[in-house]
Design a protein around this motif. Structure first.
Motif: not given
Length: 68
Positions: A53-63, A42-51, A16-21
């Motif tokens: 491999s969502v799991g790989q993107y999570y570990h590489q760019y978000i965690k 927001e661009h990180v969220f959009r790239t994440f959900v369309s990756a 999920g993503y809340d663009s205001e916060s």
């Protein structure tokens, strides 16, 4: 308002993503509660959900890059 997107992943159910916060929420398959990440562009969220491999993107760019 939070926008939720179901993703194809063995570890993550939906994101999920809340663009205001600029908060992103990750609902993992094997944990409760839903994790909240702060100051996520927001661009990180959009790239994440369309990756490919969502799991790989999570570990590489978000965690370790956003406060949980």
């Amino acid at each position: 308002m939070t926008e939720w997107i179901n993703v194809r992943s063995t570890a993550i159910r939906r994101v999920g993503y809340d663009s205001e916060s600029m908060q992103m929420y990750i609902d993992f398959e094997d944990s409760n509660p839903i994790y909240t990440y702060s100051r996520v562009p927001e661009h990180v969220f959009r790239t994440f959900v369309s990756a490919r491999s969502v799991g790989q993107y999570y570990h590489q760019y978000i965690k370790d890059n956003y406060n949980c």
